[in-house]
Structures are given as C-alpha cells and as structure tokens.
Design a protein around this motif. Sequence first.
Motif, PDB file in Angstrom:
ATOM      1  N   LEU A 134      -3.249  16.637   1.872  1.00 46.91           N
ATOM      2  CA  LEU A 134      -2.925  15.204   1.808  1.00 46.91           C
ATOM      3  C   LEU A 134      -1.575  15.010   1.128  1.00 46.91           C
ATOM      4  O   LEU A 134      -1.348  15.521   0.028  1.00 46.91           O
ATOM      5  N   LYS A 135      -0.683  14.292   1.783  1.00 50.06           N
ATOM      6  CA  LYS A 135       0.595  13.991   1.131  1.00 50.06           C
ATOM      7  C   LYS A 135       1.165  12.677   1.646  1.00 50.06           C
ATOM      8  O   LYS A 135       0.858  12.245   2.757  1.00 50.06           O
ATOM      9  N   GLY A 136       1.972  12.074   0.799  1.00 47.28           N
ATOM     10  CA  GLY A 136       2.522  10.761   1.120  1.00 47.28           C
ATOM     11  C   GLY A 136       3.682  10.840   2.097  1.00 47.28           C
ATOM     12  O   GLY A 136       4.094  11.922   2.527  1.00 47.28           O
ATOM     13  N   ALA A 137       4.225   9.647   2.422  1.00 48.33           N
ATOM     14  CA  ALA A 137       5.335   9.568   3.384  1.00 48.33           C
ATOM     15  C   ALA A 137       6.644   9.975   2.713  1.00 48.33           C
ATOM     16  O   ALA A 137       6.880   9.652   1.555  1.00 48.33           O
ATOM     17  N   LEU A 140      10.085   5.721   4.383  1.00 51.67           N
ATOM     18  CA  LEU A 140       9.364   4.472   4.671  1.00 51.67           C
ATOM     19  C   LEU A 140      10.039   3.654   5.767  1.00 51.67           C
ATOM     20  O   LEU A 140       9.681   2.509   5.999  1.00 51.67           O
ATOM     21  N   ARG A 141      11.014   4.242   6.459  1.00 47.30           N
ATOM     22  CA  ARG A 141      11.799   3.427   7.395  1.00 47.30           C
ATOM     23  C   ARG A 141      11.229   3.359   8.804  1.00 47.30           C
ATOM     24  O   ARG A 141      11.684   2.576   9.611  1.00 47.30           O
ATOM     25  N   ASP A 142      10.245   4.200   9.105  1.00 49.03           N
ATOM     26  CA  ASP A 142       9.721   4.220  10.473  1.00 49.03           C
ATOM     27  C   ASP A 142       8.350   3.530  10.519  1.00 49.03           C
ATOM     28  O   ASP A 142       7.327   4.129  10.154  1.00 49.03           O
ATOM     29  N   PRO A 143       8.289   2.263  10.963  1.00 51.49           N
ATOM     30  CA  PRO A 143       7.015   1.535  10.964  1.00 51.49           C
ATOM     31  C   PRO A 143       5.916   2.256  11.749  1.00 51.49           C
ATOM     32  O   PRO A 143       4.754   2.257  11.327  1.00 51.49           O
ATOM     33  N   ALA A 144       6.279   2.887  12.865  1.00 46.50           N
ATOM     34  CA  ALA A 144       5.250   3.545  13.691  1.00 46.50           C
ATOM     35  C   ALA A 144       4.575   4.670  12.914  1.00 46.50           C
ATOM     36  O   ALA A 144       3.346   4.847  12.979  1.00 46.50           O
ATOM     37  N   LYS A 145       5.373   5.420  12.152  1.00 46.13           N
ATOM     38  CA  LYS A 145       4.792   6.518  11.361  1.00 46.13           C
ATOM     39  C   LYS A 145       3.898   5.973  10.246  1.00 46.13           C
ATOM     40  O   LYS A 145       2.842   6.527   9.946  1.00 46.13           O
ATOM     41  N   LEU A 146       4.333   4.892   9.625  1.00 44.56           N
ATOM     42  CA  LEU A 146       3.526   4.303   8.543  1.00 44.56           C
ATOM     43  C   LEU A 146       2.208   3.761   9.095  1.00 44.56           C
ATOM     44  O   LEU A 146       1.149   3.929   8.477  1.00 44.56           O
ATOM     45  N   ILE A 147       2.274   3.127  10.253  1.00 46.76           N
ATOM     46  CA  ILE A 147       1.049   2.602  10.877  1.00 46.76           C
ATOM     47  C   ILE A 147       0.093   3.755  11.196  1.00 46.76           C
ATOM     48  O   ILE A 147      -1.119   3.665  10.972  1.00 46.76           O
ATOM     49  N   ALA A 148       0.652   4.871  11.684  1.00 47.46           N
ATOM     50  CA  ALA A 148      -0.196   6.038  11.991  1.00 47.46           C
ATOM     51  C   ALA A 148      -0.840   6.585  10.714  1.00 47.46           C
ATOM     52  O   ALA A 148      -2.015   6.981  10.711  1.00 47.46           O
ATOM     53  N   MET A 149      -0.081   6.584   9.615  1.00 46.88           N
ATOM     54  CA  MET A 149      -0.638   7.074   8.338  1.00 46.88           C
ATOM     55  C   MET A 149      -1.766   6.162   7.849  1.00 46.88           C
ATOM     56  O   MET A 149      -2.775   6.625   7.308  1.00 46.88           O
ATOM     57  N   ILE A 150      -1.574   4.859   8.025  1.00 46.43           N
ATOM     58  CA  ILE A 150      -2.595   3.892   7.590  1.00 46.43           C
ATOM     59  C   ILE A 150      -3.877   4.103   8.394  1.00 46.43           C
ATOM     60  O   ILE A 150      -4.988   4.064   7.860  1.00 46.43           O
ATOM     61  N   ARG A 151      -3.724   4.386   9.668  1.00 47.35           N
ATOM     62  CA  ARG A 151      -4.901   4.652  10.500  1.00 47.35           C
ATOM     63  C   ARG A 151      -5.576   5.955  10.079  1.00 47.35           C
ATOM     64  O   ARG A 151      -6.798   6.039   9.970  1.00 47.35           O
ATOM     65  N   GLU A 152      -4.759   6.977   9.846  1.00 47.99           N
ATOM     66  CA  GLU A 152      -5.313   8.270   9.440  1.00 47.99           C
ATOM     67  C   GLU A 152      -6.017   8.190   8.092  1.00 47.99           C
ATOM     68  O   GLU A 152      -6.936   8.956   7.810  1.00 47.99           O
ATOM     69  N   ALA A 296      -2.235   5.295   0.353  1.00 47.02           N
ATOM     70  CA  ALA A 296      -2.115   6.096   1.581  1.00 47.02           C
ATOM     71  C   ALA A 296      -0.666   6.502   1.831  1.00 47.02           C
ATOM     72  O   ALA A 296      -0.375   7.654   2.177  1.00 47.02           O
ATOM     73  N   ILE A 297       0.248   5.554   1.654  1.00 47.74           N
ATOM     74  CA  ILE A 297       1.652   5.829   1.982  1.00 47.74           C
ATOM     75  C   ILE A 297       2.344   6.629   0.874  1.00 47.74           C
ATOM     76  O   ILE A 297       3.096   7.564   1.140  1.00 47.74           O
ATOM     77  N   ARG A 298       2.076   6.296  -0.372  1.00 45.52           N
ATOM     78  CA  ARG A 298       2.758   6.999  -1.479  1.00 45.52           C
ATOM     79  C   ARG A 298       2.176   8.378  -1.745  1.00 45.52           C
ATOM     80  O   ARG A 298       2.882   9.307  -2.096  1.00 45.52           O
ATOM     81  N   LYS A 299       0.838   8.499  -1.607  1.00 43.90           N
ATOM     82  CA  LYS A 299       0.188   9.758  -2.002  1.00 43.90           C
ATOM     83  C   LYS A 299      -0.589  10.430  -0.877  1.00 43.90           C
ATOM     84  O   LYS A 299      -1.151  11.509  -1.073  1.00 43.90           O
TER      85      LYS A 299
END
Length: 456
Positions: A134-137, A140-152, A296-299
């Motif tokens: 498990l690791k954070g992003a 933070l500039r790519d919304p699609a990647k952040l959305i995928a992380m939130i889903r995961e 989710a995003i930071r850690k």
Amino acid sequence: MAMLALPSDGGAKNGEVLGLKRTLISRRGVHPHEAGGGKRETGTKPIERAARPSVVAIPLTQHIGASCKPLVKPGDKVLLGQKIGEPDGFMSVAVHASVSGVVKGIQPRTLPGGQRADAIVIESDGLDQWDPSLKGADDLRDPAKLIAMIREAGIVGMGGAAFPTHVKLSVPKDRPIDYMILNGAECEPYLSCDHRVMLEETEEALDGLEIAAGIVGAKRKVVGIELNKPDAIEAMRKAAEGKGIEVRALKTKYPQGGERQMIEALTGRQVVSGKLPMDAGCVVINVSTAAAISRAIRKGLPIVERVVTVAGAVKEPKNLRVRIGVDIESVIEQAGGAIEGANKIVLGGPMMGLSGYNPNTPITKCIGGVLVMVDRGKADRPRGNCIRCGKCVAACPAGLMPLDLYALSNKEFYERARDERSLADCIECGCCDYVCPSKLPIVHFIRVAKHAVTRK
Ligand code: SF4
Ligand code: SF4
C-alpha cells in the motif's frame, strides 16, 4: 484546542456566540426529539478504539452496485488492508481485509437492510500486519489516477448512502463544477460520529475536500456544519484558514444533511427533479468520506475501519472506531451492553436507518450508528386515517405530497405515484412519518411503490 460547550439547541444564538453573520437553512424539515442525552451524550466524548476483533466477516457487497468478486479462498493468509474483493463493474468498489490472519471461509451474512450477501470470514492472527504494497500517490495532478486510487481504496459515501465515491467524482467535461461541498451536517438524531471526525480528523477531512475539489475542478470549496456542533465549526474554520475553504453554519434542522437540502442551503441552487447535484454545478461528500479520501491518496490506505456512534438504550453510549466486518452484537457489548427492555436495533440514524436485528450482521463502510431502542410497539401508536391536515406536505423537504404518495401506493397505483407525484424524488427522510398525527407508515408505502416501479 479550546472546546465550546454544546448548546441545548441550534438557534441563531449559537451563531452569535461564534460571531457568524447569519445562519443558513434548507426549507422545510423537522426537529426530531432525542430521548436522554441524544447527540450530546456521545458528541462530547473522544472516539474510543474498539477492541481488536478475533474474527471479522467482510461483505462483498458494501456499496450500491455489483458485488465484488472474491480474490481469496479458505486457508489463504491475508494482511491488513490487502484487497480481498475485486470490483465488478463501474459502480463497484474494492473490499479489503480489516485484520491480518487466515481466511476461514466465504459465508452468507445478513447485511444492514436485511439482504443476504457473501462475506469473507477472516480469523485474526492478532498481529495487524499491514500489506506492505500500500502506498500513496506520487503525483496529485492526474484526476483519472486519483479516481482509480479512490476506487481501489474501496471508498463509498460513509454518511449512509454507500454510493461509490469514484463515480461521484467522475464528472463529465461538459458539467463545470462550481462548488465542492463537504457535508458536516450530521442532522440525524443521536449520531455524532461525523462530529467527532471533524474534531479529531480535522486536517484529513479538509485535505480530502481539497483533493476532491482538485479532481472535479471545483471553483469553490465549502463546508456545511449544523449549529449544534459549534466546536466542530470552530475547529474546521481554524484549520481552513488560508486554504480558500469557507466553513458555513447551518441551522439545526432535519434533514439538513440531505444532498439537495445542503446544496440549496449553501448555494441557493436547486437540484430539480430527475437531475443530479453535478447538474447544479455541485458535488457533495461527507466528512468521513473526505478523511478516507485523504488517507487513500496520501498513504494508500483503504477503508478497514470507521467511526460508529453506539447510542440509545446502551449503558455507555460512545463513539467507537470499529473494524469493518465486526458483528453488531460485539459493538453493543463494547458500549456496556443494552439496558433492560431494549428490543430494537437501528443501524444508521433513527430517521433513515435500517431496523432489524441479527447479531451476526457486520458493520459495513456506510454504517455510522448502532442505535439500541425501546420500541413499545404498535399498541402505543394507534394508526388512524389520513385527516388531510397537510402536516406531511409542510414538512417534506423534497416539496412532495406525501399524503398522495401514501394513498396511491396503498391502492397499488404505483405508476401514478411515479408519473404524477414524483415518487423518485422522495429521499426517504421520514419527516412525513414523524409529523403525521395519524401515525401512517407513509415511507413504508413509498418504498413499496419504488420497488414496484423498479421491477416493471
Ligand atoms: S400528515 Fe398524515 S394525516 Fe396529515 S395529511 Fe399527511 S398523511 Fe394525512
Ligand atoms: S415524502 Fe419522502 S422526502 Fe417527503 S417527507 Fe416523506 S420521506 Fe421525506
């Protein structure tokens, strides 16, 4: 941080104490009675961590949308935070192990709401060993990647809706978002889990708001909190300084925390029938959901626990940080157990929560309350006929005609309820039931009608 005493009600006087210029309110709604200490009883106590469970049952369905597909089988060793259920379809989100240990089986469980679904049963090894992957992003500039992380990370609306957050944040390009709104109303009686999150996870909640606002490109970031939580307003305002976030006070009135009601109170915009908040240029997320987004995003942390208010007819009402998959019986025991005469359990708040009792029902991501009640039964609540007093119409925050919805559903004119009385706009808040002098089960009949038109 200095703590202000909670006031007895949410009148404008509280706004004056906080130096607020005006208070905001959505139209209509009710002021539900709270027996005993209500929110004050738990809202003034710090969150306690529940005991580490020896076994958990993680439902593969904890969200609106298709069940996850299991990624583990009996005998497998799993780590804390390890993904054990793969999302199946756009509306689905992942589920994760809330303890490290061994998978004992995949067994059916009764979920909050009564439906049966498979759950992955894990026996804890008592070590709580985190999944090292498990690791954070990094960016933070790519919304699609952040959305995928939130889903995961398995994030859903933790205020009760269980709507997948990645879907909410997947806003089409032709829908400009003006307001990203953080919902800290927590308008249901008794519940104070979000109140405590705003006090104890203040920075994470605001960070989640900023991340979500960045994803949808919102121009303004606004937090809405009811006036009966002045310490939360103060904490959030202090933490929001210099971040371009407005923290606004809302008068205390149920259902102030409904998405449409909050949007109207904060922006003056109305989400019209058949439209979504994004059509009004708004996206709303709950404070616990926002804190989960930050983690989710930071850690890289998924949802493996949540804060739950355990209140009502229990000996030691409190807020507990509970692992997902712990059974409600053990949660009640950790609040001192039920008092004599208690005979009903509501999961969620008393107005919109789900009643029913199964000791094995697991805590899921969207359950913010376990309320133990003394239900004196129908004998104490004689049901009469509709006297056309109009109280339900005056209370309905959706501007509907609850008496007509009740009458049409009672006669099985479900399509007429849908086509002529905007059945789909009912948010099932329970205000009509609450005010009806004839004690008519209006919401029950509305739900029956909704199910009937969905089946056709
Ligand atoms: S509140 Fe009850 S009695 Fe009054 S109009 Fe509505 S349904 Fe009828
Ligand atoms: S009709 Fe629906 S939205 Fe209106 S008060 Fe009743 S439950 Fe709430």
